[in-house]
Scaffold this motif. Structure first.
Motif, PDB file in Angstrom:
ATOM      1  N   GLY A   1       0.831  -1.198   0.000  1.00  0.00           N
ATOM      2  CA  GLY A   1       0.000   0.000   0.000  1.00  0.00           C
ATOM      3  C   GLY A   1       0.863   1.243   0.000  1.00  0.00           C
ATOM      4  N   ALA A   2       1.063   1.812  -1.194  1.00  0.00           N
ATOM      5  CA  ALA A   2       1.949   2.982  -1.322  1.00  0.00           C
ATOM      6  C   ALA A   2       1.135   4.269  -1.389  1.00  0.00           C
ATOM      7  CB  ALA A   2       2.846   2.837  -2.550  1.00  0.00           C
ATOM      8  N   GLY A   3       0.157   4.381  -0.490  1.00  0.00           N
ATOM      9  CA  GLY A   3      -0.623   5.616  -0.389  1.00  0.00           C
ATOM     10  C   GLY A   3       0.070   6.603   0.520  1.00  0.00           C
ATOM     11  N   ASN A   4      -0.704   7.417   1.214  1.00  0.00           N
ATOM     12  CA  ASN A   4      -0.109   8.480   2.040  1.00  0.00           C
ATOM     13  C   ASN A   4       0.822   7.932   3.119  1.00  0.00           C
ATOM     14  OD1 ASN A   4      -1.403  10.690   0.758  1.00  0.00           O
ATOM     15  ND2 ASN A   4      -3.299  10.218   1.830  1.00  0.00           N
ATOM     16  N   ILE A   5       0.359   6.917   3.861  1.00  0.00           N
ATOM     17  CA  ILE A   5       1.196   6.343   4.916  1.00  0.00           C
ATOM     18  C   ILE A   5       2.342   5.552   4.312  1.00  0.00           C
ATOM     19  CG2 ILE A   5       1.243   4.771   6.889  1.00  0.00           C
ATOM     20  CD1 ILE A   5      -1.728   5.512   7.363  1.00  0.00           C
ATOM     21  N   GLY A   6       2.038   4.799   3.270  1.00  0.00           N
ATOM     22  CA  GLY A   6       3.075   4.022   2.604  1.00  0.00           C
ATOM     23  C   GLY A   6       4.207   4.887   2.073  1.00  0.00           C
ATOM     24  N   LYS A   7       3.868   6.044   1.542  1.00  0.00           N
ATOM     25  CA  LYS A   7       4.897   6.952   0.999  1.00  0.00           C
ATOM     26  C   LYS A   7       5.834   7.432   2.105  1.00  0.00           C
ATOM     27  CE  LYS A   7       2.207   8.567  -2.971  1.00  0.00           C
ATOM     28  NZ  LYS A   7       1.382   9.663  -3.545  1.00  0.00           N
TER      29      LYS A   7
ATOM     30  N   ALA B   1       7.521  -2.301  -3.263  1.00  0.00           N
ATOM     31  CA  ALA B   1       6.152  -1.983  -2.847  1.00  0.00           C
ATOM     32  C   ALA B   1       5.149  -2.636  -3.777  1.00  0.00           C
ATOM     33  CB  ALA B   1       5.931  -0.469  -2.831  1.00  0.00           C
ATOM     34  N   PHE B   2       3.998  -2.949  -3.185  1.00  0.00           N
ATOM     35  CA  PHE B   2       2.859  -3.412  -3.974  1.00  0.00           C
ATOM     36  C   PHE B   2       1.715  -2.435  -3.762  1.00  0.00           C
ATOM     37  CE2 PHE B   2      -1.306  -5.467  -3.964  1.00  0.00           C
ATOM     38  CZ  PHE B   2      -1.362  -5.903  -5.281  1.00  0.00           C
ATOM     39  N   ASP B   3       1.089  -2.035  -4.863  1.00  0.00           N
ATOM     40  CA  ASP B   3      -0.082  -1.168  -4.785  1.00  0.00           C
ATOM     41  C   ASP B   3      -0.951  -1.438  -6.005  1.00  0.00           C
ATOM     42  OD1 ASP B   3      -0.825   1.552  -3.067  1.00  0.00           O
ATOM     43  OD2 ASP B   3      -1.700   1.521  -5.080  1.00  0.00           O
ATOM     44  N   ALA B   4      -2.264  -1.350  -5.808  1.00  0.00           N
ATOM     45  CA  ALA B   4      -3.190  -1.583  -6.921  1.00  0.00           C
ATOM     46  C   ALA B   4      -3.056  -0.511  -7.990  1.00  0.00           C
ATOM     47  CB  ALA B   4      -4.621  -1.634  -6.397  1.00  0.00           C
ATOM     48  N   TYR B   5      -2.576   0.661  -7.608  1.00  0.00           N
ATOM     49  CA  TYR B   5      -2.421   1.776  -8.552  1.00  0.00           C
ATOM     50  C   TYR B   5      -0.976   2.262  -8.511  1.00  0.00           C
ATOM     51  CZ  TYR B   5      -7.457   1.596  -7.959  1.00  0.00           C
ATOM     52  OH  TYR B   5      -8.757   1.158  -7.892  1.00  0.00           O
TER      53      TYR B   5
ATOM     54  N   LYS C   1      10.902   0.250  -6.063  1.00  0.00           N
ATOM     55  CA  LYS C   1      10.299  -0.332  -7.255  1.00  0.00           C
ATOM     56  C   LYS C   1       9.041  -1.109  -6.885  1.00  0.00           C
ATOM     57  CE  LYS C   1      13.089  -4.592  -7.349  1.00  0.00           C
ATOM     58  NZ  LYS C   1      13.974  -5.433  -8.182  1.00  0.00           N
ATOM     59  N   TYR C   2       8.080  -1.075  -7.791  1.00  0.00           N
ATOM     60  CA  TYR C   2       6.861  -1.845  -7.611  1.00  0.00           C
ATOM     61  C   TYR C   2       7.101  -3.298  -8.005  1.00  0.00           C
ATOM     62  CZ  TYR C   2       4.092   2.488  -7.263  1.00  0.00           C
ATOM     63  OH  TYR C   2       3.573   3.687  -6.874  1.00  0.00           O
ATOM     64  N   VAL C   3       6.482  -4.212  -7.271  1.00  0.00           N
ATOM     65  CA  VAL C   3       6.518  -5.629  -7.609  1.00  0.00           C
ATOM     66  C   VAL C   3       5.125  -6.207  -7.411  1.00  0.00           C
ATOM     67  CG1 VAL C   3       8.954  -5.918  -6.972  1.00  0.00           C
ATOM     68  CG2 VAL C   3       7.172  -6.282  -5.240  1.00  0.00           C
ATOM     69  N   GLU C   4       4.901  -7.396  -7.939  1.00  0.00           N
ATOM     70  CA  GLU C   4       3.648  -8.085  -7.683  1.00  0.00           C
ATOM     71  C   GLU C   4       3.615  -8.565  -6.234  1.00  0.00           C
ATOM     72  OE1 GLU C   4       1.058  -8.211  -9.738  1.00  0.00           O
ATOM     73  OE2 GLU C   4       2.273  -6.969 -11.085  1.00  0.00           O
ATOM     74  N   PHE C   5       2.428  -8.818  -5.735  1.00  0.00           N
ATOM     75  CA  PHE C   5       2.266  -9.145  -4.305  1.00  0.00           C
ATOM     76  C   PHE C   5       3.042 -10.399  -3.918  1.00  0.00           C
ATOM     77  CE2 PHE C   5      -0.371 -10.804  -0.686  1.00  0.00           C
ATOM     78  CZ  PHE C   5       0.017  -9.835   0.219  1.00  0.00           C
ATOM     79  N   ASP C   6       2.929 -11.448  -4.732  1.00  0.00           N
ATOM     80  CA  ASP C   6       3.627 -12.692  -4.400  1.00  0.00           C
ATOM     81  C   ASP C   6       5.139 -12.493  -4.383  1.00  0.00           C
ATOM     82  OD1 ASP C   6       1.237 -13.957  -4.151  1.00  0.00           O
ATOM     83  OD2 ASP C   6       1.412 -15.192  -5.956  1.00  0.00           O
TER      84      ASP C   6
END
Length: 335
Positions: free
Chosen positions: A148-154, A169-173, A185-190
Motif C-alpha cells: 500500500g503505497a498511499g499516504n502512509i506508505g509513501k 512496494a505493492f499497490d493496486a495503482y 520499485k513496484y513488484v507483484e504481491f507474491d
C-alpha cells in the motif's frame, strides 16, 4: 443543526462547543454501543470514532440522521449500504497521521529488530544486564516490502530509505514517476512476500484487502521475515500469523491491530454467550496466543495517537461539520 457526539476525552467537549457555536451538541461518553439505549428523533448528525460500529440498527435510533462524521480515515465501521439507502452523507478525515503511523510502524520494527522489549524486561524484572540472547539485526541493507503505497506508505518508504533499506512496494495503482523519485520499485504481491525481510501493511480494509495475507499464501513469505501491521486487523488472517510463527515462516510480528480486537476486552462474556460465534471465539484464542508469544509485540491500536495527529483529526472533523451545515459537504466517503 443538532449533533450527537460520541467522545473519548473530556477535552473534546470544550473544543467542539467553542468551534460549533450555534449548533446544539449532545455529548455521550464512549461508543455508539456503550450508549445503546440512547435514541434521538431530532439529531441530524452524529460524530464517531473507529471504535463505534454504526449499523443499520443504530441508524434506526436516529430517524432524522442526515450526516455521519467519522474522526478517522477508515470507514469500515459504518454500514455504507444502509447509509446510502437512508440518503445519509458520510465524511471522514482523509489525511491526518500519514507520518504518525509510518513512524510507529518503524517503532514496532526497531523494537523487534533490537529486542528492546525483552531487554527492558530483563533489567526491570531481574535486575540483570546480561546481553545473552539479545543480539539483533540492522535495518540497513534489508529489503522492506511496503503493501500500500498511499499516504502512509509513501512516508514509510521515505523512512526506509533513510535507514538504507532496499524498498519494494505493492499497490493496486502504480505511480512509476513517484517510484523513480522515491527510490523504490513496484513488484507483484507474491514477489513482495517472497523477497521482503520485513512486510509492512498500509492498506485500507475493504473486500479486496480482507485477509490479504492468509493461510493459503503464507508459504510464499520469505523464511524468517517480520510482519508489521498498523492498518486493520482483518487485513491478516489471524490463524495464518499463528501458523507462520509456529512453522518459522515469520520470525516475529509487530501488530498495532488485531482481528476481533474489540472482543479482547470482553472475552469472558463471549465465552459464556448462549450461542457464541465459533469463528470469533477461535480468533480471540489465536489473539491470546499472539499476545503471549515472545517474538510478537502487540499495542492497542495507538499508531495514530499523537497530540499533533489528534489535533488534525479534530480540526478536520470540525470543518466537515461546518461544511455540511452550510450545504457544501467535504471529504466525502463514497457509499
Amino acid at each position: 443543526m443538532k449533533i450527537v457526539y460520541f467522545y473519548e476525552e473530556e477535552s473534546e467537549k470544550a473544543l467542539f462547543q467553542e468551534s460549533l457555536v450555534g449548533d446544539e451538541i449532545v455529548f455521550l461518553k464512549g461508543t455508539v454501543q456503550d450508549n445503546q439505549n440512547y435514541q434521538d428523533e431530532t439529531a441530524e448528525a452524529i460524530v464517531v470514532f473507529v471504535n463505534s460500529q454504526v449499523t443499520a440498527e443504530d441508524m434506526k435510533r436516529f430517524p432524522n440522521l442526515k450526516f455521519i462524521a467519522t474522526r478517522s480515515t477508515g470507514f469500515d465501521h459504518i454500514d455504507l449500504s444502509e447509509a446510502k439507502n437512508r440518503n445519509i452523507t458520510i465524511s471522514n478525515v482523509p489525511t491526518y497521521g500519514e507520518n504518525t503511523v509510518a513512524e510507529f510502524s518503524f517503532a514496532l520494527l526497531l523494537a523487534l529488530a533490537r529486542k528492546i522489549y525483552p531487554a527492558y524486561n530483563r533489567v526491570v524484572e531481574k535486575g540483570s544486564f546480561s546481553q545473552e540472547g539479545l543480539k539483533g539485526f540492522d535495518l540497513s541493507g534489508k529489503t522492506i516490502g511496503i503493501v500500500g503505497a498511499g499516504n502512509i506508505g509513501k512516508h514509510s518508504i521515505a523512512i526506509a530509505n533513510g535507514f538504507g533499506m532496499e524498498v519494494i512496494a505493492f499497490d493496486a495503482y502504480r505511480n512509476e514517476e513517484f517510484a523513480q523519485n522515491a527510490n523504490f520499485k513496484y513488484v507483484e504481491f507474491d514477489q513482495l512476500l517472497s523477497s521482503a525481510d520485513i512486510i509492512s501493511l498500509h492498506v485500507p480494509l475493504n473486500p479486496h484487502t480482507r485477509h490479504l495475507i492468509n493461510k493459503e499464501n503464507i508459504s510464499k513469505i520469505k523464511k524468517g521475515a517480520i510482519l508489521i501491521n498498523t492498518s486493520r486487523g482483518e487485513v491478516v488472517e489471524t490463524e495464518a500469523i499463528v501458523e507462520a510463527l509456529e512453522k518459522g515462516i515469520l520470525s516475529g510480528a509487530g501488530l498495532d491491530v488485531l482481528e476481533e480486537e474489540g472482543l479482547m476486552d470482553d472475552e469472558i462474556s463471549l465465552i459464556f454467550q448462549e450461542h457464541p460465534n465459533p469463528e470469533s471465539l477461535k480468533t480471540v484464542l489465536a489473539n491470546q496466543y499472539l499476545i503471549d508469544h515472545p517474538q510478537v509485540i502487540i499495542t492497542p491500536h495507538i499508531a495514530f495517537d499523537t497530540q499533533e495527529a489528534i489535533n488534525r483529526i479534530f480540526n478536520t472533523s470540525i470543518e466537515n461539520l461546518k461544511a455540511f451545515g452550510k450545504g457544501n459537504p467535504i471529504n466525502l466517503v463514497k457509499n
